[in-house]
Design a protein around this motif. Structure first.
Motif, short mmCIF file in Angstrom:
data_model
loop_
_atom_site.label_atom_id
_atom_site.label_comp_id
_atom_site.label_asym_id
_atom_site.label_seq_id
_atom_site.Cartn_x
_atom_site.Cartn_y
_atom_site.Cartn_z
N THR A 136 2.03 -2.52 11.36
CA THR A 136 0.62 -2.86 11.60
C THR A 136 -0.20 -2.65 10.34
O THR A 136 -1.07 -3.46 10.01
CB THR A 136 0.06 -2.01 12.76
OG1 THR A 136 0.85 -2.24 13.93
CG2 THR A 136 -1.39 -2.36 13.04
N LYS A 137 0.08 -1.57 9.63
CA LYS A 137 -0.61 -1.33 8.36
C LYS A 137 -0.35 -2.46 7.38
O LYS A 137 -1.27 -2.93 6.69
CB LYS A 137 -0.13 0.00 7.76
CG LYS A 137 -0.70 0.31 6.38
CD LYS A 137 0.21 1.25 5.62
CE LYS A 137 1.53 0.62 5.27
NZ LYS A 137 2.43 1.49 4.51
N THR A 150 -8.20 -4.27 -1.85
CA THR A 150 -7.71 -3.36 -0.81
C THR A 150 -6.59 -2.47 -1.32
O THR A 150 -5.67 -2.94 -2.00
CB THR A 150 -7.18 -4.16 0.40
OG1 THR A 150 -8.23 -4.98 0.92
CG2 THR A 150 -6.68 -3.24 1.50
N ALA A 151 -6.66 -1.19 -0.99
CA ALA A 151 -5.58 -0.24 -1.27
C ALA A 151 -4.80 0.00 0.02
O ALA A 151 -5.39 0.12 1.10
CB ALA A 151 -6.15 1.08 -1.78
N ILE A 152 -3.48 0.05 -0.10
CA ILE A 152 -2.61 0.30 1.06
C ILE A 152 -1.63 1.40 0.66
O ILE A 152 -1.00 1.30 -0.39
CB ILE A 152 -1.80 -0.95 1.44
CG1 ILE A 152 -2.72 -2.17 1.57
CG2 ILE A 152 -1.03 -0.72 2.73
CD1 ILE A 152 -1.96 -3.47 1.74
N ASN A 153 -1.51 2.43 1.50
CA ASN A 153 -0.55 3.46 1.10
C ASN A 153 0.86 2.87 1.11
O ASN A 153 1.27 2.22 2.07
CB ASN A 153 -0.65 4.74 1.94
CG ASN A 153 -0.39 4.56 3.41
OD1 ASN A 153 -0.68 3.52 3.98
ND2 ASN A 153 0.16 5.58 4.03
N PRO A 154 1.61 3.05 0.02
CA PRO A 154 2.91 2.38 -0.14
C PRO A 154 3.93 2.89 0.88
O PRO A 154 3.97 4.08 1.21
CB PRO A 154 3.34 2.77 -1.56
CG PRO A 154 2.12 3.32 -2.23
CD PRO A 154 1.27 3.88 -1.13
N ARG A 175 -12.58 -2.06 -2.10
CA ARG A 175 -13.57 -2.10 -1.02
C ARG A 175 -13.01 -1.51 0.26
O ARG A 175 -13.72 -0.93 1.07
CB ARG A 175 -14.03 -3.53 -0.78
CG ARG A 175 -15.08 -3.64 0.33
CD ARG A 175 -15.60 -5.05 0.50
NE ARG A 175 -16.45 -5.16 1.67
CZ ARG A 175 -16.92 -6.30 2.15
NH1 ARG A 175 -16.65 -7.44 1.53
NH2 ARG A 175 -17.69 -6.32 3.23
N PHE A 176 -11.68 -1.72 0.47
CA PHE A 176 -11.02 -1.20 1.66
C PHE A 176 -9.82 -0.34 1.27
O PHE A 176 -9.19 -0.57 0.23
CB PHE A 176 -10.50 -2.35 2.54
CG PHE A 176 -11.57 -3.27 3.05
CD1 PHE A 176 -12.37 -2.91 4.12
CD2 PHE A 176 -11.76 -4.51 2.47
CE1 PHE A 176 -13.35 -3.77 4.59
CE2 PHE A 176 -12.74 -5.38 2.93
CZ PHE A 176 -13.53 -5.00 4.00
N ALA A 177 -9.51 0.63 2.11
CA ALA A 177 -8.29 1.42 1.96
C ALA A 177 -7.68 1.62 3.34
O ALA A 177 -8.38 2.06 4.27
CB ALA A 177 -8.57 2.76 1.30
N ILE A 178 -6.40 1.27 3.47
CA ILE A 178 -5.69 1.41 4.75
C ILE A 178 -4.65 2.51 4.59
O ILE A 178 -3.84 2.48 3.66
CB ILE A 178 -4.98 0.11 5.14
CG1 ILE A 178 -5.92 -1.08 5.04
CG2 ILE A 178 -4.42 0.22 6.55
CD1 ILE A 178 -5.19 -2.41 5.14
#
Length: 471
Positions: A136-137, A150-154, A175-178
């Motif tokens: 989902t992430k 956007t940043a996404i934790n790897p 702007r976004f971080a998930i």
């Protein structure tokens, strides 16, 4: 290693950290360019954070970090006082500065917490759940990247170590971080959610993953619903509309909504394309969604709901759904003489059932072979949950089922007891990997479909070379 795109003054970086003392050269490092928990990744400009572990203590690698170029290190209070003379030697030899802290892991978390607090314009989204949170992430990440920075934790950097490392990698331009939040013990969510304080969040489901340390599904639900603690007044938290704990989770506070086929806005159904993924019908669009299984359509609905919640455009949602790709070991379809569904990054009985159900749904001319590894961290439920998997495997449309691992003996026994269905697969129990490798090599043939499903520690991906050579 986490690289920081803008080198940060040491004073700013440490503003949220509790220090006992600073020992050594105060001018050793003025600005930090990266944070490392592995001394092998250190270089000039690194802050080294040594962490005690189950098999090794990072403090014994401090000199290695210094040799690699790091001039700034956290040190646990107890370790420093026990080895004070050694640190005096290091100070002289490497002109380093040691930051003595009550606990190095807490210091790492404090670094990340302070870093996130300084990003006032960042919209933070948190995702947790027993199954599907990583996928989902990744779906939401694909959508948001189509919309803005956007940043996404790897991978699954979602723990009390991984999450702060992921938070430190967020850039000022994002702007976004998930963030994906994973727990395996009581009160861990308190630590994680306080680091990132998500404005919007979702719980994909409450299953039995990590039920061993937490004790019950209700305890898991109680821990996971803490993700909603810091929701922004203008945003909402989301839970699956048919989850067994939907009412309990909604008690977490106001602003908790549901997602799913009945509640995600403008969802119009889907067509299952088997190994090609699905067509998701949404707002009049037929969206080619490449991830396999109806369960991933549910994950997509969670991502759509969150994206709408934070104001993402329809075009970005459609583009992101089309572009998403599976991560390693999470529903990867590897086609060739033998088609392999590599879904062996993790497993519990819920995800096992989903994977078997997907294989059952496929119409194939070749044989279907299930290779099911042990499921870990189930505690007192280990025996019964493996038996559930065995019963389900016996009812499947598979031709052959291999059970692998000590815990899987219960699944094998249950499958044998449940014989008598129309398909009647062949069942094998193997406890040694070399034996499994040989039997699989002797069994598979061109045209077969093979499902690899098991917990991470079982490492069923080790069979890939065997499967490739068996064609």
């Amino acid at each position: 290693m986490v690289e920081i795109t803008r080198s940060i003054p040491v004073a700013e970086l440490l503003s949220g950290v509790t220090l006992d003392s600073r020992e050594g050269n105060p001018e050793a490092l003025c600005r930090v360019t990266d944070v490392c928990v592995d001394s092998r990744n250190c270089s000039e400009g690194s802050l080294f954070v040594p962490l005690p572990g189950d098999t090794a203590d990072g403090h014994f690698f401090i000199e290695h970090a210094l040799k690699k170029g790091s001039a700034l290190c956290f040190v646990n209070r107890q370790f420093f006082h026990k080895h004070k003379e050694k640190f005096f030697e290091f100070q002289k030899k490497y002109s380093a500065l040691f930051l003595v802290v009550p606990d190095s892991l807490t210091a790492l978390q404090d670094l990340a917490r302070e870093r996130m607090r300084r990003m006032a314009n960042l919209c933070v989204i948190g995702i947790t759940g027993s199954n599907g949170k990583t996928t989902t992430k990744e779906i939401l990440g694909s959508i948001l990247k189509s919309y803005d920075s956007t940043a996404i934790n790897p991978g699954n950097l979602n723990s009390d170590i991984g999450l702060p490392m992921a938070a430190l990698a967020v850039e000022d331009s994002h702007r976004f971080a998930i963030f994906e939040l994973g727990i395996n013990r009581p009160s861990e969510m308190d630590i994680l959610v306080d680091i990132i304080r998500p404005h919007a969040a979702a719980i994909t489901n409450i299953g039995n993953a990590h039920i061993g340390p937490l004790g019950s599904r209700r305890a898991i639900a109680e821990e996971k619903r803490k993700i909603f603690r810091f929701l922004a007044p203008e945003h909402a938290g989301y839970i699956f509309e048919k989850d067994d704990f939907v009412d309990f989770l909604q008690e977490a506070g106001e602003g908790i909504k549901t997602y799913g086929p009945a509640s995600t806005p403008d969802y119009e159904g889907f067509q299952d394309l088997g190994l090609e993924g699905s067509i998701i019908n949404w707002r009049g669009h037929a969206i080619a969604f490449p991830l396999i299984g109806s369960y991933n359509v549910i994950n997509a609905l969670c991502a759509i709901s969150l994206a709408l919640e934070i104001g993402v455009s329809d075009d970005a949602i459609i583009d992101g759904l089309q572009k998403v790709r599976p991560l390693f070991g999470r529903g990867m379809v590897l086609e060739g003489g033998i088609t392999v569904i590599q879904d062996c990054y993790n497993a519990n009985s819920d995800s096992m059932f989903q994977a078997i159900e997907f294989v059952d749904s496929l119409s194939l001319t070749g044989r279907k072979i299930l290779i099911l590894g042990s499921m870990k961290e189930l505690g007192a439920d280990t025996y019964i949950e493996h038996r559930h998997v065995g019963f389900r495997a016996a009812d499947s449309t598979a031709d052959i089922v291999f059970f692998f691992g000590e815990e899987s003996a219960a699944a094998y026994d249950a499958a044998q007891e449940n014989r008598g269905g129309a398909q009647e697969p062949e069942f094998y129990l193997l406890l040694d990997f070399c034996e499994l490798k040989k039997v699989v090599s002797d069994t598979v043939r061109n045209g077969d479909l093979v499902l690899l499903k098991g917990s991470r520690s079982v490492e069923l991906e080790r069979l890939m070379d065997t499967l490739k050579k068996s064609v």
